[in-house]
Enzyme design. Structure first.
Site, short mmCIF file in Angstrom:
data_model
loop_
_atom_site.label_atom_id
_atom_site.label_comp_id
_atom_site.label_asym_id
_atom_site.label_seq_id
_atom_site.Cartn_x
_atom_site.Cartn_y
_atom_site.Cartn_z
N ASP A 99 0.85 -1.19 0.00
CA ASP A 99 0.00 0.00 0.00
C ASP A 99 0.88 1.24 0.00
O ASP A 99 2.03 1.20 0.43
CB ASP A 99 -0.93 0.02 1.21
N GLY A 100 0.31 2.32 -0.49
CA GLY A 100 0.96 3.61 -0.48
C GLY A 100 0.06 4.63 0.21
O GLY A 100 -1.15 4.44 0.30
N GLU A 154 2.32 3.97 -4.18
CA GLU A 154 1.73 2.65 -4.48
C GLU A 154 2.71 1.82 -5.30
O GLU A 154 2.90 0.63 -5.04
CB GLU A 154 0.41 2.81 -5.25
N HIS A 157 -9.23 -0.11 2.71
CA HIS A 157 -9.98 0.36 3.87
C HIS A 157 -11.31 -0.38 4.04
O HIS A 157 -12.32 0.21 4.39
CB HIS A 157 -10.21 1.88 3.79
N ASP A 203 -4.30 -2.41 -3.50
CA ASP A 203 -5.58 -1.72 -3.63
C ASP A 203 -5.53 -0.61 -4.66
O ASP A 203 -6.46 0.18 -4.77
CB ASP A 203 -6.09 -1.20 -2.28
N ASP A 214 -1.42 -0.67 4.93
CA ASP A 214 -1.80 0.74 5.05
C ASP A 214 -1.14 1.38 6.27
O ASP A 214 -0.61 2.49 6.20
CB ASP A 214 -3.33 0.85 5.15
#
Length: 155
Positions: A14-15, A53, A131, A75, A141
């Site tokens: 994740d970023g 990302e 999320h 994501d 995250d």
């Protein structure tokens, strides 16, 4: 016939970015078949969400020391579609988009392309809704946010 058996690794990436552009971070959770885990994160002071990302995926693949069977969860539709759909066309057009514009983040796309093409990995790309309570994505995250703190000198 002899076949090499690849180590199985599940990866979540994740970023995060506070402002776009702004300070950003990337996070990676690597989980091997034996249940062992490794977490890595980092960040930059001035970047974008898409770059973070991409850096998460680049750093995840760089962390693998030998060819692996990878299930990579992310994501980011931008990274997923870029690597699985758009990349071939960009390369064929000399790193230009369908609209004949330069590809954004070409430096990272070239790094990612080299890692995917040259790493010997079998990669199963899987999109997950961000999320939404997926434990691996939530951990990635949190690591990405820790990467922002590192970039800001607070982590």
């Amino acid at each position: 016939m002899w076949r090499r058996v690849l180590n199985e690794v599940v990866i979540y990436t994740d970023g995060a970015c506070k402002g776009n552009p702004g300070p950003g971070g990337w996070g990676v959770l690597l989980r091997s078949a034996d249940g062992s885990e490794k977490e890595i994160c980092g960040g930059e002071l001035v970047t974008t969400n898409n770059r973070m990302e991409m850096m998460a995926v680049i750093e995840a693949l760089t962390a693998l020391k030998r060819p692996c069977a990878v299930v990579l969860h992310l994501d980011s539709q931008y990274v997923l579609k870029g690597i699985t759909e758009w990349l071939v066309g960009w390369k064929a057009k000399g790193w230009k988009t369908a609209a004949k514009q330069p590809v954004k983040n070409v430096d990272l796309w070239q790094r990612l392309d080299a890692l995917v093409a040259g790493g010997g990995h079998s990669i199963d790309w899987r999109w997950v809704k961000g999320h939404a309570g997926d434990p691996g994505n939530e951990r990635a995250d949190a690591l990405a946010n820790a990467g922002v703190e590192k970039a800001l000198g607070r982590g």
